[in-house]
Design an enzyme around this catalytic site. Structure first.
Site, short mmCIF file in Angstrom:
data_model
loop_
_atom_site.label_atom_id
_atom_site.label_comp_id
_atom_site.label_asym_id
_atom_site.label_seq_id
_atom_site.Cartn_x
_atom_site.Cartn_y
_atom_site.Cartn_z
N ASN A 294 -9.87 1.41 8.52
CA ASN A 294 -11.17 1.52 8.97
C ASN A 294 -10.92 1.20 10.45
O ASN A 294 -12.19 1.24 11.16
CB ASN A 294 -11.96 0.66 8.42
CG ASN A 294 -11.64 -0.89 8.41
OD1 ASN A 294 -10.45 -1.08 8.82
ND2 ASN A 294 -12.44 -1.71 8.10
N TYR B 233 0.93 -1.12 0.01
CA TYR B 233 -0.08 -0.02 -0.10
C TYR B 233 0.84 1.40 -0.01
O TYR B 233 0.20 2.22 -0.13
CB TYR B 233 -0.78 0.01 1.18
CG TYR B 233 -1.86 -1.10 1.31
CD1 TYR B 233 -2.93 -1.07 0.35
CD2 TYR B 233 -1.75 -2.08 2.22
CE1 TYR B 233 -3.96 -2.23 0.35
CE2 TYR B 233 -2.55 -3.27 2.18
CZ TYR B 233 -3.71 -3.42 1.34
OH TYR B 233 -4.56 -4.17 1.31
N ASN C 263 -13.46 6.03 5.41
CA ASN C 263 -13.50 5.13 6.56
C ASN C 263 -12.42 5.14 7.66
O ASN C 263 -12.78 5.17 9.00
CB ASN C 263 -13.34 3.82 6.06
CG ASN C 263 -14.51 3.29 5.31
OD1 ASN C 263 -15.73 3.58 5.53
ND2 ASN C 263 -14.26 2.52 4.35
N TYR D 217 -5.65 -1.33 9.95
CA TYR D 217 -5.95 -0.94 8.58
C TYR D 217 -6.80 0.35 9.02
O TYR D 217 -7.32 0.97 9.78
CB TYR D 217 -6.65 -1.94 7.82
CG TYR D 217 -5.87 -2.92 7.27
CD1 TYR D 217 -5.23 -2.56 6.30
CD2 TYR D 217 -5.47 -4.15 8.03
CE1 TYR D 217 -4.17 -3.61 5.61
CE2 TYR D 217 -4.56 -4.96 7.54
CZ TYR D 217 -4.06 -4.75 6.63
OH TYR D 217 -2.95 -5.57 5.89
N HIS E 26 -4.36 6.03 -1.15
CA HIS E 26 -5.18 5.88 0.35
C HIS E 26 -4.01 6.25 1.08
O HIS E 26 -4.33 6.63 2.40
CB HIS E 26 -5.75 4.62 0.37
CG HIS E 26 -7.15 4.56 1.15
ND1 HIS E 26 -7.97 5.96 1.29
CD2 HIS E 26 -7.84 3.83 1.80
CE1 HIS E 26 -9.06 5.55 1.98
NE2 HIS E 26 -8.89 4.30 2.34
#
Length: 185
Positions: free
Chosen positions: A67, A14, A113, A65, A19
């Site tokens: 969220n 990631y 989120n 993560y 994000h």
């Protein structure tokens, strides 16, 4: 004392995704204050601390993560007794074109989120540094879009935005938030 949170997802896969613009930004800012991150399992985050002009700055990157980002935020906020007005969250925003930045205090989460998770544990009266990553095209799923790497040209534009945030970060320390807001545009 201020708390600066960069939102993103852990893991190399990631690292350069849209994000993770919050992680990319906070690493740049912490680095300019000669502060490096270390893992703090009890806070579910990587943390870096420094003092600048007599003011303590705590930088965090949640190791949960996106969220579940609120778990880290509430742990650090509670431990250090930090008021929400002294919390700054740097995050991606698909409602802004790539490289555009907006600063605001409070407000909704815009479907993000990470912000939803933070709002759920501390409310929404904290500061947000929204970094534009653009909108998905051709009916691409939003989750797929933000979890994909930047295109090279987008990444360069995003890095220029991060430079504007980092170059003006002292204004946050001086509590000149309106001036910060105007300089990062």
């Amino acid at each position: 004392m201020i708390l600066v949170i960069g939102l993103g997802n852990p893991g190399k896969e990631y690292q350069y995704t849209r994000h993770n613009i919050g992680f990319i930004a906070i690493e740049k800012i912490a680095n300019q204050y000669n502060s490096s991150f270390s893992i703090k399992k009890k806070f579910n985050c990587e943390i870096a601390e420094t003092i600048s002009d007599g003011q303590k700055i705590i930088f965090i990157k949640p190791t949960t993560y996106m969220n579940l980002s609120g778990k880290s935020v509430i742990s650090v906020k509670t431990y250090y007794n930090i008021q929400s007005a002294k919390i700054f969250v740097i995050h991606d925003d698909i409602d802004l074109e790539t490289g555009r930045i907006k600063f605001k205090t409070g407000g909704g989460n815009g479907g993000h989120n990470g912000l939803k998770s933070i709002d759920g544990v501390i409310g929404n009266n904290y500061n947000r540094i929204r970094v534009g990553v653009g909108r998905p095209q051709n009916n691409q799923d939003v989750a797929d879009y933000v979890l994909n790497n930047f295109l090279k040209s987008e990444y360069e534009t995003a890095l220029q935005a991060i430079d504007r945030i980092a170059n003006n970060f002292d204004l946050i320390l001086e509590n000149k938030l309106e001036e910060f807001k105007n300089k990062i545009v």
